[in-house]
Structure formats: structure tokens, C-alpha cells
Motif scaffolding. Structure first.
Motif, PDB file in Angstrom:
ATOM      1  N   GLU A  26       0.806  -1.218   0.000  1.00 15.79           N
ATOM      2  CA  GLU A  26       0.000   0.000   0.000  1.00 15.79           C
ATOM      3  C   GLU A  26       0.837   1.266   0.000  1.00 15.79           C
ATOM      4  OE1 GLU A  26      -3.131   0.011   2.815  1.00 15.79           O
ATOM      5  OE2 GLU A  26      -3.988  -1.853   2.044  1.00 15.79           O
ATOM      6  N   ARG A  64      -2.070  -6.979 -14.841  1.00 18.85           N
ATOM      7  CA  ARG A  64      -1.614  -5.701 -14.297  1.00 18.85           C
ATOM      8  C   ARG A  64      -0.517  -5.091 -15.155  1.00 18.85           C
ATOM      9  NH1 ARG A  64      -1.074  -5.772  -7.753  1.00 18.85           N
ATOM     10  NH2 ARG A  64      -3.170  -6.480  -7.277  1.00 18.85           N
ATOM     11  N   MET A  68      -0.486  -1.474 -16.954  1.00 19.53           N
ATOM     12  CA  MET A  68       0.486  -0.443 -16.595  1.00 19.53           C
ATOM     13  C   MET A  68       1.364  -0.083 -17.789  1.00 19.53           C
ATOM     14  SD  MET A  68       0.658   1.251 -13.911  1.00 19.53           S
ATOM     15  CE  MET A  68      -0.100   0.240 -12.662  1.00 19.53           C
ATOM     16  N   LEU A  99       3.856   0.996  -8.860  1.00 21.68           N
ATOM     17  CA  LEU A  99       2.412   1.141  -9.050  1.00 21.68           C
ATOM     18  C   LEU A  99       1.730  -0.196  -9.331  1.00 21.68           C
ATOM     19  CD1 LEU A  99       2.099   4.398 -11.127  1.00 21.68           C
ATOM     20  CD2 LEU A  99       1.575   4.044  -8.736  1.00 21.68           C
ATOM     21  N   HIS A 102      -0.433  -1.579  -6.791  1.00 20.54           N
ATOM     22  CA  HIS A 102      -1.630  -0.797  -6.463  1.00 20.54           C
ATOM     23  C   HIS A 102      -1.536  -0.115  -5.103  1.00 20.54           C
ATOM     24  CE1 HIS A 102      -4.224  -3.299  -9.464  1.00 20.54           C
ATOM     25  NE2 HIS A 102      -3.228  -2.668 -10.022  1.00 20.54           N
ATOM     26  N   ARG A 104      -1.751   2.810  -2.180  1.00 25.00           N
ATOM     27  CA  ARG A 104      -2.668   3.916  -1.893  1.00 25.00           C
ATOM     28  C   ARG A 104      -1.880   5.192  -1.647  1.00 25.00           C
ATOM     29  NH1 ARG A 104      -7.474   2.448   0.882  1.00 25.00           N
ATOM     30  NH2 ARG A 104      -7.988   0.272   0.592  1.00 25.00           N
ATOM     31  N   LEU A 134      -6.748   8.469 -10.120  1.00 28.17           N
ATOM     32  CA  LEU A 134      -6.876   7.344  -9.190  1.00 28.17           C
ATOM     33  C   LEU A 134      -7.061   7.838  -7.763  1.00 28.17           C
ATOM     34  CD1 LEU A 134      -3.969   5.178 -10.614  1.00 28.17           C
ATOM     35  CD2 LEU A 134      -6.389   4.857 -11.000  1.00 28.17           C
ATOM     36  N   MET A 136      -4.915   8.963  -5.861  1.00 32.32           N
ATOM     37  CA  MET A 136      -3.836   8.416  -5.052  1.00 32.32           C
ATOM     38  C   MET A 136      -3.151   9.550  -4.285  1.00 32.32           C
ATOM     39  SD  MET A 136      -0.567   6.406  -6.517  1.00 32.32           S
ATOM     40  CE  MET A 136      -1.565   5.189  -7.366  1.00 32.32           C
TER      41      MET A 136
END
Lengths: 556, 313
Positions: A26, A64, A68, A99, A102, A104, A134, A136
Motif C-alpha cells: 500500500e 496488471r 500499466m 504502481l 496498487h 494507496r 486514481l 492516489m
């Protein structure tokens, strides 16, 4: 390593108590040096590395990675060896690899400091996209804020381990104008610096009028000019003291102008006029003594040619592309020359050719008898092979053929001028990047070269260190050396160089004084110039604008 | 990547491992020369002619002395050709030396071709699922070799300007200069390694058993070629167990006799050795003319493309 107290919480949990999976998954982190973060040989391996660590299944990884690679446009690079990528591409790969988990929260430690401006801008705008699309959380530490500051929601200023300020970018600009002091000016975007320098009362201005970008700066400038003209004679007078905050800094442009004159002697009338205006302030530049300095400037006024490239053609491999094609270029005594150009234009190659480290296949690099060239590479670590800084310097002095006492004297004076006394006993790897660079520079100078060639000397330096470097280089040029540096840093070149040259397609595409050089450019010029070019096409720095503010107001 | 290089790594590893095994098992000039010819043909088709030429000198420097020295030191055998400095030179020893030379050359060519076809990441890919950590560490180590070479070149360029060079001076000063360069390389690299470690930790290295991202898929062509290789290898091994494919030199030269069994074994060996050549050659053939209007295809049944001759179904 080190002591600490207090606690950091991530989503309510204390950081050390966070399960390692959560911490790695995260919270993503990208570091400063694009190269040192890379673990694997090819791009796809590097991208897969983080996902493999978390034990994701192959099908998830494939999905993924596909996503990406599409977002970052990495498909063409997927099977390339990492060392063939440019710095910007490497940093993109690092970001993408993080990234893919994923995260946060994304932490970035000066991610663009080693990148050229174009790559840096792309990188910053990519972060902006991640943040907007996103949602983020992105925390970035940075000292090059021209692009980053306008995009930020919140800015924290740290000073000596404490929070000095906290607020929106515009609040920070205002705080820099009043509370924080001038030391922080250099970190601000050009539009904000111009605003602080010219605005009558920066502290009183409404927050949302403070400009951050070139567009906002230009708009603000127009309104300021209108205001000044409508309130005619009174405000015209008032605008002089308004330039106050930077008055002390005006020593900056003065010394540049002087060296410009001392350079190739191409100074035009405008420069001459400014020299007059600032003459009094110029004497405050005392590092090398203004008297000696003035004498030097006169004696080397003709600009003796120290090095001449005649139709230099160079390629690295037999079948490789020609990096330089019939390049003609000269270096003169007492000049501070900036060579600009895109990535892979051959700037570093040209420097190494001029330093004699490479030999051209055709053409000649001609130096008069007895003239030597010293070369400072981008990475100062290449120079260090001993345990302390003073040992490095002593060995270099010995190689330079100085006697013990002579060497000692020379080292002491260099350490004094470069501010290295405090680190003489330290290991060269333990000192800061700026100090490492200065140490390497001091080592090169022990050889007493007449020509000094520097490869990207401002890379990764903070504004204060840059300022210091500029002072050193200016003093060297004034002392009769020819200083040439390759750079991506347009602002630095515009401020301090006496001559700028643009390397493109293997030869010099343009050459001239900074005013002529950047004034003719449309995009490749300083942010200040882009803001004021309609009225003052020759003004490159905030100081230039301030010096001409009166005429600027009265002209339109 | 196309042709043989584009195939699944296991195909290539089986091929090269098999060739190496047969080189050591079969002691017969016909087999070895066939093998060398197949590999050279493969490399030439892959456009590696320059590589072959570049390493030829080194290969011969190692292999030719083997051929020359054997008869000088070994005097076994029944047919004495002549005396050299009172030493008998036998036909058997000369032939044995020549055979050793051929073996050395074929091992050399195997590795030359292997290096081009099986890149380290392919090799590691095969072992990543069984020993993920060792595979990763091996890969990282392999990466350091060219990385250090590049760094050392840069260091040497810079340090040359301060008189540290391995190219000039006395042997002693060269050696100490070499050490200085290595020291610079090591301190610099260790410094970077600290950051690499941080970056690995931030990306979750070591918190779980690693999985492996698969870029290679074992497709039908791979399986067919593997089957072909398997058949060839079995046939060859069968022949070897029967005692074929061995040239008897010591104690005395036996005149070679070709039986049909040996011919069958040779055919199987040819199938094994030349299969990649065929894979590579087929792709070259597809693209042989740039003036072609339609895109080439190896799939049967398309009009006008029967001459590609793909009939394995």
C-alpha cells in the motif's frame, strides 16, 4: 541506523506494527537515483519484480503489467535491457514497478533531480494524472518546484528538521514574501518570484491572485502594468522601493554583466547601460577582490582563444551513428560558456573530446601550446579512491607535481574557497552530493587547467548549492580560465553564462550571449522570458526585469 | 526475436544439453562434423557470421595445439608414420589428436550458439519456479558482470586523467593502479547496493515465497519440436548403447564400417542436430523476398502459399 522517537501512523496503525505485506503493497516509494533502484536486467523483469515478491499469480501479473505498460507507454521498451534506457525512462520503470502493487500512498524522494527538464516535466505530470484519476495520495520531496508547485494541493517547508510552513502553494509564496525570508525565493516558480519582486505589497495581495505558472504570471504582469500606468507618476515612484526585497540580490546580475563584458567582448549597448546602473552594487562581489577582478576583465577583454574545435567528427563505433558532424566551436579565456541541447545530442561526448579523453575520427581539437583542459564528469564518485577527502586532494596535488608545501598551500586555499574545511577528514562517500562535486572540482583544479569542462554540474543540487557553484565558476572565469559547462538547466545558463551554445544534430545550431540566444528562442528559454517577452524580449531573469521595470511600465 | 530464439527456453536448453551430451558420448568424426556444420548453419542463418569470425581465432588457438601436441606425447598405436626427435609418431595418435581438436571445436561452437540463443533470463526462467530465490540471486549476479564492466570503463576514463592507468608504467604501478580502480568500483557499487537494497525492501522482497512472471508459453510448435528432438535423441542413444558411433583408435585403428543400424542412428542424430536449423530456415524462407505482396504465412491451405511446404499435421 540513527535514533528516533515518536510514532508515524498509517491509516490508524503504527508504522512498525503494519504487516509487511500492507507496508510493501500500500505504500510505494520511488527514490532519487534512477539507476540504483533497479534490480533486474530487462524492463519486464524489473516490472514483474515487485509483483513476484508479493506472490501474485501469473495471470494477475499479466493483467496488471498489460494495464500499466499501456498507461506508461512502456510496450516498446519491455524487452530492452535496462541500461539502454535514458534516465527518464528508468525512473518511469521504477514508478511503474511500484504502481503495479496498487499502492494507496506514493512517496517520492526527489524523483526528478537526476532527470533532464523534459523528462522531469513528463514525470511530474504523470504523477498529477495518478493523483487526479486514481485519487492516489502522492507525497513528493523536491527542490525544483517550477512544475511541481503549481500542481500541489499542500506544501510543507522543512528547515533544520522542523516544519517551517504548511499551506497551499499560494500561501507558501506569500509566506516566502514576508515571514520565511529571501532564502526561500530560489525554490519558488519564476512567476511567483517575479510577483514577489515587483508587487508593491505581496503580503496584502489576495491569495488567489498570486501567480504560480507562466500563464498566471503573464496575466498578473499585465494587470500590474495597467495599475502602475493608471496611477501614473506617484506609483511609478512607488514601484522603485517595491523592488526592495531583491535589491540585495542585485549583486547577482551585476557580476554576470561584468563577466559578460570580460568575456568575448560582444557586450551590446544594453549590457553596457546596465553595467552602469549596477556598477556600484557590482563591487560588493568581493570573493576574488573587485580590484583584481576589474583589472583582469580589462586585460582579457580581447578574449584569447584557448581551444578550437575544427570540423570535429566523431562516432563511437565503426557502424554507429555520427554523434558529432563537422562541429566548429571555440573557447575563449575568461568566458563562462554553457552548452545546451537535448538528450543524446552529444553534449557529454563533445566535452570529453575537448578534454582529450576521446579522439575525433576527423577534424581537430586544437589547443595552444601549454594550455591544458580539466574535465569534471557528472558523477563525482568516479574520482574517489582514497579514504578521506584530504587524502584525495593530497594525492592529486602529488600527481600535479606540486611540492609538499606548495600542495598544502594550494589545498588549503581551495578548501577555503570551496567551503570544504569541515569535511577534509570525512570519507568522500559520506559527504553530501554538493560537497562531493566540489571535492571532485577541487581535485581537477589542482592540475591547474586553463580550460575547465563540466558535465551537468547543477544536476541534483539545491538552489543554495547552485548559487555557490555559480560563484565558484564565475570567480574561475574571472581569474582567466575558460569555464564551459553542459547543462539542461536553462535558468542557470541564462543567469550565469556569458555565452550559450546549442548543440543539435551533431553541430552547433545557435550561439550567442544569453540575451541574444534565449531571446531568439520561443520555448527553450527561461520562464521569466516567456512571461515578459512581449515587452522585454531580452530580459531573462527576475533581476533583468527589475532593472528594466521602469521602462517596462512606461513603454506601453 | 524470431526463429529458434523465439521458441520456449526449454526447447533450446534440451537441444544444447543434448548436443553437449552427444559430443562427449559419441567419438566419431562424422557425427561431430555434422554437429558443427548444423550449429554453424544455424548461427549463419541467425546472422551471427561476424560472431563466429570474431571468436574463430580464440577457438583455434585452443584447439589446434591439442591436435599437434597429442602425437608428440602419446605413442600408442600400431602404425608408425615416422620418427620425430627419436619419438615414434603413430597414425592413431595423430588421428586421436585431430579428434580431440574436433571435440574442442564442437564444444566451443555449442557454447557460442547457446550464448546467443539462451540468454540468462531464459535460463533462469526455467529454474525460477523450483528455486525462486537462487534464481533471482543468480540473475542479479549475472547482471553485475556487464554492469561492472561498464562502470570500470567509466572509472578508467576519469582516473586516467589523474595518472591512474593500467596501460602504462611499470608492472608494479600498473597493478597498484588496477587495485585503485577496483577499489573505486567497489566503493561506488556498494554505495549503490545500499540503495538497491532499500528499493527491494520497499517493493516487498522477502515477505513471501516469490512467484514467477511467465513471458514464455509452451506452444504447439514448441511441443512438436520437442517431440522431434526427443525422437532424435532416443534414436541416437539407442545406437550408442548398441556400440555405434564410436571410432576405435586405440590400441589400434579399426577401419570404420557403416552398417544400416549405424546409418539409422546417424539419421536420428541428424534429425536432432538439424531440427533448429530447419525451424530457423523455414522462417528465413518465408521472408526471403521483400517484393512479396501478401504477408507470408506458414498456415496450410492458404491460396498461393503451398510452396512453403508446411506439412507436419
Amino acid at each position: 541506523m540513527g535514533d528516533g522517537s515518536g510514532a508515524i501512523y498509517y491509516r490508524g496503525a503504527e508504522l512498525p506494527l503494519l504487516p509487511p505485506e500492507t507496508a510493501a503493497g500500500e505504500i510505494g516509494m520511488v527514490f532519487q537515483n534512477p539507476e540504483a533502484q533497479i534490480v533486474m536486467e530487462t524492463v519486464w523483469q524489473e516490472l514483474a519484480f515487485s509483483m513476484e515478491n508479493l506472490g501474485l499469480s501469473p495471470s494477475v501479473m499479466r493483467g496488471r503489467l498489460a494495464e500499466m505498460a499501456g498507461l506508461f507507454g512502456l510496450e516498446p521498451l519491455l524487452y530492452k535491457p535496462v541500461h539502454e534506457l535514458s534516465g527518464g525512462q528508468k525512473q518511469l520503470v521504477n514508478l511503474a514497478s511500484v504502481l503495479l502493487l496498487h499502492p494507496r500512498l506514493l512517496l517520492l524522494d526527489e524523483p526528478t533531480s537526476q532527470l533532464d527538464p523534459v523528462a522531469a516535466r513528463e514525470f511530474i505530470y504523470l504523477l498529477r494524472r495518478l493523483n487526479e484519476e486514481l485519487s492516489m495520495t502522492v507525497i513528493i520531496s523536491e527542490h525544483r518546484l517550477e512544475e511541481a508547485l503549481p500542481l500541489a494541493d499542500r506544501v510543507l517547508v522543512m528547515e533544520n528538521g522542523r516544519m517551517a510552513a504548511d499551506g497551499s502553494p499560494r500561501e507558501i509564496v506569500r509566506a516566502a514574501g514576508s515571514r520565511l525570508g529571501e532564502g526561500h525565493y530560489a525554490y519558488l516558480p519564476a512567476a511567483s518570484r517575479l510577483f514577489l519582486a515587483l508587487s508593491a505589497s505581496p503580503a496584502a495581495a489576495p491569495t488567489d491572485t498570486i501567480p504560480l505558472t507562466v500563464r498566471e504570471g503573464k496575466r498578473w504582469l499585465e494587470s500590474a502594468v495597467e495599475e502602475a500606468q493608471s496611477a501614473s507618476p506617484v506609483s511609478a515612484e512607488r514601484s522603485i522601493p517595491s523592488a526592495g526585497p531583491l535589491e540585495k540580490n542585485a549583486a547577482g546580475p551585476a557580476r554576470i554583466d561584468l563577466t559578460r563584458l570580460g568575456g568575448s567582448g560582444k557586450g551590446n549597448t544594453l549590457e553596457g547601460a546596465r553595467l552602469w546602473e549596477n556598477g556600484g552594487v557590482g563591487s560588493s562581489f568581493s570573493r576574488s577582490g573587485s580590484g583584481a577582478f576589474a583589472g583582469e576583465a580589462q586585460s582579457s577583454g580581447t578574449g584569447e582563444t584557448l581551444l578550437e574545435c575544427r570540423e570535429v567528427t566523431f562516432r563511437y563505433e565503426k557502424d554507429g551513428p555520427e554523434i558529432l558532424k563537422k562541429l566548429d566551436f571555440s573557447l575563449y579565456r575568461g568566458e563562462l560558456t554553457a552548452i545546451l541541447g537535448g538528450n543524446g545530442a552529444g553534449k557529454s561526448t563533445l566535452l570529453q573530446l575537448m578534454a582529450g579523453l576521446l579522439k575525433p575520427q576527423r577534424g581537430r581539437v586544437a589547443l595552444p601550446k601549454g594550455v591544458t583542459a580539466g574535465y569534471l564528469a557528472q558523477n563525482p564518485l568516479l574520482y574517489f579512491s582514497h579514504d578521506t577527502v584530504s587524502e584525495e586532494l593530497r594525492h592529486m596535488a602529488k600527481y600535479a607535481g606540486l611540492s609538499d608545501s606548495e600542495g598544502k598551500r594550494e589545498i588549503a586555499s581551495l578548501a577555503d574557497a570551496f567551503g570544504l574545511e569541515g569535511v577534509l577528514g570525512s570519507h568522500p562517500h559520506d559527504i553530501s552530493g554538493g560537497e562531493q562535486q566540489k571535492t571532485a572540482l577541487a581535485m581537477v583544479l589542482l592540475l591547474r587547467p586553463d580550460i575547465l569542462l563540466l558535465d551537468e554540474p547543477t544536476k541534483g543540487l539545491d538552489p543554495a548549492a547552485k548559487e555557490h557553484l555559480a560563484e565558484l565558476l564565475t570567480a574561475l572565469a574571472v581569474a582567466g580560465k575558460s569555464v564551459t559547462f553542459v547543462t539542461h538547466d536553462v535558468e542557470f545558463a541564462a543567469r550565469y553564462a556569458s555565452r550559450c551554445a546549442m548543440l543539435f544534430d551533431g553541430s552547433m545550431a545557435a550561439e550567442g550571449t544569453p540575451e541574444a540566444f534565449f531571446g531568439a528562442n520561443y520555448f527553450y528559454t527561461t520562464a521569466v522570458n516567456r512571461m515578459v517577452r512581449d515587452r522585454l524580449p531580452q530580459a531573462l531573469t527576475v533581476e533583468d526585469v527589475m532593472a528594466d521595470w521602469q521602462r517596462f511600465v512606461s513603454r506601453s | 526475436m524470431s526463429g529458434f530464439r523465439s521458441m520456449h527456453p526449454s526447447v533450446a536448453v534440451v537441444y544444447y544439453a543434448g548436443l553437449l551430451l552427444f559430443t562427449l558420448l559419441l567419438f566419431h568424426p562424422v557425427f561431430l562434423l555434422t554437429e558443427i556444420a548444423a550449429l554453424l548453419g544455424l548461427m549463419l542463418l541467425q546472422g551471427q557470421g561476424r560472431r563466429i569470425a570474431g571468436s574463430l581465432a580464440f577457438c583455434l588457438i585452443v584447439a589446434v595445439p591439442a591436435a599437434l601436441l597429442n602425437p608428440l606425447f602419446s605413442h600408442r598405436g600400431a602404425v608408425i608414420l615416422f620418427y620425430f626427435m627419436d619419438q615414434p609418431i603413430t597414425l592413431e595418435a595423430v588421428l586421436y589428436g585431430l579428434m580431440m581438436m574436433v571435440v574442442l571445436i564442437s564444444v566451443f561452437v555449442i557454447f557460442l550458439s547457446y550464448n546467443y540463443t539462451v540468454t540468462p533470463d531464459k535460463f533462469m526462467y526455467l529454474f525460477a519456479s523450483t528455486a525462486p530465490k537462487s534464481a533471482l540471486i543468480t540473475l542479479m549476479t549475472l547482471r553485475f558482470v556487464p554492469l561492472f564492466q561498464r562502470r570500470l570503463r567509466r572509472i578508467a576514463l576519469i582516473q586516467g586523467a589523474r595518472g591512474v592507468s593500467v596501460r602504462e608504467g611499470s608492472l608494479r604501478s600498473r597493478m597498484s593502479d588496477g587495485m585503485t580502480l577496483l577499489k573505486t568500483l567497489l566503493t561506488w557499487s556498494l554505495e549503490e547496493a545500499l540503495q538497491t537494497a532499500d528499493s527491494m525492501k520497499a517493493r516487498g522482497y522477502g515477505i513471501r515465497r516469490r512467484t514467477s512472471y511467465a513471458v514464455y508459453r509452451l506452444d504447439r510448435r514448441d511441443i512438436r519440436v520437442l517431440a522431434g528432438l526427443g525422437a532424435g535423441a532416443l534414436g541416437t542413444l539407442w545406437g550408442w548403447f548398441q556400440g555405434y558411433g564410436m571410432l576405435m583408435l586405440y590400441p589400434r585403428l579399426k577401419p570404420p564400417v557403416f552398417t544400416w543400424q549405424e546409418a539409422a542412428m546417424y539419421a536420428a542424430f541428424c534429425l536432432f542436430a538439424a531440427l533448429p536449423l530447419w525451424v530457423e530456415g523455414k522462417e528465413k524462407w518465408l521472408w526471403r523476398s521483400s517484393a512479396r505482396k501478401s504477408l507470408p504465412s506458414a498456415i496450410q491451405g492458404k491460396k498461393g502459399l503451398h510452396w512453403t511446404g508446411y506439412r507436419s499435421q
